[in-house]
Design an enzyme around this catalytic site. Structure first.
Site, PDB file in Angstrom:
ATOM      1  N   LYS A  92      48.470  43.774  10.946  1.00 26.75           N
ATOM      2  CA  LYS A  92      49.531  42.722  11.389  1.00 26.75           C
ATOM      3  C   LYS A  92      50.312  42.309  10.240  1.00 26.75           C
ATOM      4  CE  LYS A  92      48.087  38.072  11.505  1.00 26.75           C
ATOM      5  NZ  LYS A  92      48.882  37.073  11.004  1.00 26.75           N
ATOM      6  N   ASN A  93      50.060  41.732   9.198  1.00 31.86           N
ATOM      7  CA  ASN A  93      50.761  41.307   8.145  1.00 31.86           C
ATOM      8  C   ASN A  93      52.008  42.138   7.523  1.00 31.86           C
ATOM      9  OD1 ASN A  93      49.346  38.811   8.505  1.00 31.86           O
ATOM     10  ND2 ASN A  93      48.332  38.889   6.999  1.00 31.86           N
ATOM     11  N   CYS A 106      50.587  24.386   9.415  1.00 31.14           N
ATOM     12  CA  CYS A 106      49.971  24.837  10.696  1.00 31.14           C
ATOM     13  C   CYS A 106      48.075  24.628  10.513  1.00 31.14           C
ATOM     14  CB  CYS A 106      49.957  26.489  10.462  1.00 31.14           C
ATOM     15  SG  CYS A 106      48.975  27.298   9.208  1.00 31.14           S
ATOM     16  N   ARG A 145      51.257  24.768   3.726  1.00 30.75           N
ATOM     17  CA  ARG A 145      52.019  25.937   3.713  1.00 30.75           C
ATOM     18  C   ARG A 145      53.489  25.725   3.367  1.00 30.75           C
ATOM     19  NH1 ARG A 145      49.713  30.365   8.129  1.00 30.75           N
ATOM     20  NH2 ARG A 145      49.987  31.736   6.128  1.00 30.75           N
ATOM     21  N   ASP A 200      41.376  35.453   4.874  1.00 28.90           N
ATOM     22  CA  ASP A 200      41.553  35.782   6.066  1.00 28.90           C
ATOM     23  C   ASP A 200      39.972  36.364   6.526  1.00 28.90           C
ATOM     24  OD1 ASP A 200      43.863  34.872   6.273  1.00 28.90           O
ATOM     25  OD2 ASP A 200      44.800  37.054   6.407  1.00 28.90           O
ATOM     26  N   ARG A 221      47.146  36.186  18.624  1.00 27.17           N
ATOM     27  CA  ARG A 221      48.079  36.349  17.629  1.00 27.17           C
ATOM     28  C   ARG A 221      47.800  37.658  16.596  1.00 27.17           C
ATOM     29  NH1 ARG A 221      48.782  31.647  13.772  1.00 27.17           N
ATOM     30  NH2 ARG A 221      50.012  33.441  12.950  1.00 27.17           N
TER      31      ARG A 221
HETATM   32  C1  UD1 Z   1      49.827  35.569   4.049  1.00 31.99           C
HETATM   33  C2  UD1 Z   1      49.322  36.140   5.235  1.00 31.99           C
HETATM   34  C3  UD1 Z   1      47.927  35.398   5.654  1.00 31.99           C
HETATM   35  C4  UD1 Z   1      46.902  35.243   4.433  1.00 31.99           C
HETATM   36  C5  UD1 Z   1      47.782  34.716   3.075  1.00 31.99           C
HETATM   37  C6  UD1 Z   1      46.991  34.634   2.010  1.00 31.99           C
HETATM   38  C7  UD1 Z   1      51.209  37.115   6.316  1.00 31.99           C
HETATM   39  C8  UD1 Z   1      52.138  36.924   7.444  1.00 31.99           C
HETATM   40  N1  UD1 Z   1      50.220  36.179   6.210  1.00 31.99           N
HETATM   41  O1  UD1 Z   1      50.325  34.098   4.277  1.00 31.99           O
HETATM   42  O2  UD1 Z   1      47.471  36.001   6.948  1.00 31.99           O
HETATM   43  O3  UD1 Z   1      46.089  34.321   4.810  1.00 31.99           O
HETATM   44  O4  UD1 Z   1      48.795  35.370   3.160  1.00 31.99           O
HETATM   45  O5  UD1 Z   1      46.428  35.952   1.699  1.00 31.99           O
HETATM   46  O6  UD1 Z   1      51.304  37.689   5.477  1.00 31.99           O
HETATM   47  N2  UD1 Z   1      52.047  28.431  -1.253  1.00 31.99           N
HETATM   48  C9  UD1 Z   1      52.912  27.572  -1.826  1.00 31.99           C
HETATM   49  N3  UD1 Z   1      54.421  27.644  -1.799  1.00 31.99           N
HETATM   50  C10 UD1 Z   1      54.854  28.584  -1.286  1.00 31.99           C
HETATM   51  C11 UD1 Z   1      54.189  29.713  -0.812  1.00 31.99           C
HETATM   52  C12 UD1 Z   1      53.190  29.620  -0.857  1.00 31.99           C
HETATM   53  O7  UD1 Z   1      52.553  26.544  -2.590  1.00 31.99           O
HETATM   54  O8  UD1 Z   1      56.246  28.600  -1.341  1.00 31.99           O
HETATM   55  C13 UD1 Z   1      50.628  28.395  -1.387  1.00 31.99           C
HETATM   56  C14 UD1 Z   1      50.240  28.323   0.141  1.00 31.99           C
HETATM   57  O9  UD1 Z   1      50.184  26.810   0.593  1.00 31.99           O
HETATM   58  C15 UD1 Z   1      48.700  28.890  -0.167  1.00 31.99           C
HETATM   59  C16 UD1 Z   1      49.054  29.720  -1.277  1.00 31.99           C
HETATM   60  O10 UD1 Z   1      50.393  29.423  -1.718  1.00 31.99           O
HETATM   61  O11 UD1 Z   1      47.956  27.785  -0.514  1.00 31.99           O
HETATM   62  C17 UD1 Z   1      48.996  31.407  -0.624  1.00 31.99           C
HETATM   63  O12 UD1 Z   1      49.814  31.430   0.428  1.00 31.99           O
HETATM   64  P1  UD1 Z   1      50.497  32.858   0.747  1.00 31.99           P
HETATM   65  O13 UD1 Z   1      49.884  33.846  -0.197  1.00 31.99           O
HETATM   66  O14 UD1 Z   1      52.223  32.495   0.270  1.00 31.99           O
HETATM   67  O15 UD1 Z   1      50.387  33.108   2.215  1.00 31.99           O
HETATM   68  P2  UD1 Z   1      51.414  33.539   3.330  1.00 31.99           P
HETATM   69  O16 UD1 Z   1      52.241  34.475   2.649  1.00 31.99           O
HETATM   70  O17 UD1 Z   1      51.794  32.334   4.144  1.00 31.99           O
END
Ligand code: UD1
Length: 465
Positions: A44-45, A138, A143, A331, A423
């Site tokens: 999915k990702n 979410c 996030r 996950d 989803r």
């Molecule tokens: C992606 C995956 C999700 C998975 C997650 C962690 C997709 C579509 N989703 O989500 O399934 O659970 O990686 O492996 O690929 N953060 C910040 N600032 C930012 C971005 C992130 O503080 O600008 C923090 C987030 O709040 C979180 C951490 O970084 O605590 C990790 O998040 P991130 O790796 O960015 O997750 P996603 O890319 O949203």
């Protein structure tokens, strides 16, 4: 492209999502063993971000092994709204972004699908301007997207956030982003992907330090490389991208979904069953396999892309800290918690990636588990058995955790919140049925009807199904 032009969204919906996932529940008559072979779908990702990556070029992009998911539908809607053509043939998507001209993604979609925000990278790279609604928080945490924004600013974009919209544009006549040295405060998957896509068409060299190392980041990099991008180091903490002026079309196959694979491994372990899973990428599952072995489950590599799961005689407790890859994936935390509820002894699960991702614990307690949550830590005391009850899946992986727990629980477990499940799991209920699970999706129920031994809910107890 020679195929039929379709609205990918409604077509995927027709194929999979039965009337209304909000009014449906999943009924599981637990306590039965599973047997057979599961075919694992594409990741999915990877699919979501690679669909966004197709915006980077104006030629035909064929993407294979795309899972049938509500999130993929929504990403298709986002791309269509930007003027992109999409055709679907089974699990293959043909995307052509030649006429892609709109820089503005619709609010309703971006707020439902966080990954669509990642498209800000390729939109900005192609058009020099992008308007993306902020995705918001979410069910699992706040996030933020600050790392995405700061990285784009380092590449020369001017970014203003106003009225919930992230407005970005590249000043100068060429409207081309410039390569930059970017250090991510944390190895965010999404920020790494956004910035990698932006850098692919930027002028000069971009270096992303403390980059995410997830297999899906590598998959995106390989997809971009197959279009002519120059990327080195994906899968390590330092990714170097040398910008090119143009990319060409490609034909690319997405990697297997490691989280779906892990979920089926746990379904086998919790029901004390033997299952065969393929196609899989065992290298992407090292922490999950290690923890399964620690609790007593045997995993045999039957072939390079095929794993056999053999049940444990006794499940043992273990401790888990979720971490960015190659650590234990957040996950998989919820489904693994379900397994540990039935392990002998005390387990401790520490969720370090997201701040609010233990909501399934109280639902598992409704099934007879003994879990105490303090902050971001869950203390799981193993119990001898679970018993079915009505429960609610508060997010995608929480819903999956309840499904695997329901497979092991005696009596009937009724799971609400299928919109979350749909989803991210490609026809999970159908795949489980094929393995012999007594699982039934029903539209509305009266007084929690029992699922018969053949997995069929008695007609008088169901209004529609
Ligand atoms: C992606 C995956 C999700 C998975 C997650 C962690 C997709 C579509 N989703 O989500 O399934 O659970 O990686 O492996 O690929 N953060 C910040 N600032 C930012 C971005 C992130 O503080 O600008 C923090 C987030 O709040 C979180 C951490 O970084 O605590 C990790 O998040 P991130 O790796 O960015 O997750 P996603 O890319 O949203």
């Amino acid at each position: 492209m020679g195929g039929r032009l379709i609205n990918p969204v409604s077509s995927l919906a027709d194929a999979k999502l039965t009337p209304d996932a909000d009014s449906e529940v999943l009924q599981i008559s637990g306590g039965h063993q599973l047997h057979g072979h599961v075919r694992i779908s594409g990741a999915k990702n990877s699919a979501l971000v690679i669909m966004a990556g197709a915006l980077l070029c104006g030629d035909d992009c064929r993407i294979r092994n795309v899972p049938l998911l509500a999130d993929v539908e929504k990403m298709g809607q986002v791309l269509s709204s930007l003027g992109v053509q999409i055709e679907r043939h089974g699990e293959t998507l043909d995307i052509n972004a030649k006429d892609f001209c709109s820089s503005k993604a619709p609010y309703e979609l971006v707020t439902q699908l966080r990954a669509s925000f990642f498209a800000i990278g390729p939109i900005l790279a192609r058009l020099g301007v992008a308007q993306m609604p902020l995705p918001g928080g979410c069910a699992i945490g706040a996030r933020p997207v600050d790392l995405h924004v700061r990285g784009l600013q380092a590449m020369g974009a001017e970014v203003q956030i106003e009225h919930g919209i992230c407005n970005a544009f590249v000043p100068g006549s060429s409207r081309r982003l410039k390569g930059a040295k970017i250090y991510l405060d944390m190895p965010s998957v999404g920020a790494t992907e956004t910035l990698m896509m932006a850098a692919v068409l930027a002028e000069g060299e971009t270096i992303i330090e403390n980059a995410a190392r997830e297999p899906e980041v590598v998959d995106l990099a390989n997809f971009c490389i197959s279009m002519g991008a120059k990327i080195q180091g994906a899968g390590s903490s330092t990714i170097t991208i040398n910008g090119v002026t143009q990319l060409h079309g490609t034909d690319y196959t997405i990697i297997p979904d490691r989280i779906e694979t892990g979920t089926f491994m746990i379904a086998a372990a919790i029901t004390r069953s033997e299952l065969l899973l393929s196609p899989v990428a065992p290298d992407h599952l090292i922490p999950v396999i290690a923890k399964l072995q620690e609790v007593g489950v045997s995993i045999i590599e039957e072939a390079a892309d095929c794993l056999r799961v053999l049940p444990a005689e006794h499940l043992r407790a273990t401790n888990i800290d979720t971490l960015p890859h190659p650590g234990f994936p957040t996950d998989m935390q919820a489904p693994f918690m379900s397994l540990l509820t039935l392990a002998e002894g005390d387990s401790i699960i520490n969720e370090t990636v997201f701040e609010n991702r233990l909501r399934h614990a109280s639902e598992l307690n409704r099934l007879g588990a003994d879990i105490r949550v303090k902050g971001n830590t869950a203390f799981v005391k193993g119990v001898s058995h679970l018993s079915g009850a009505p429960v609610l899946g508060t997010d995608l992986r929480a819903a999956a955790a309840l499904v695997v727990a329901g497979l092991a629980a005696s009596g009937t477990t009724t799971i609400q919140g299928l919109r979350s499940l749909d989803r991210g799991y490609d026809r999970l209920d159908l795949k489980l049925q094929q393995l012999g699970a007594k699982v039934k999706r029903v539209s509305e129920i009266i007084n929690s009807p029992d699922v018969g031994s053949n997995g069929v809910v008695s007609p008088e107890s169901v209004i529609t199904s």
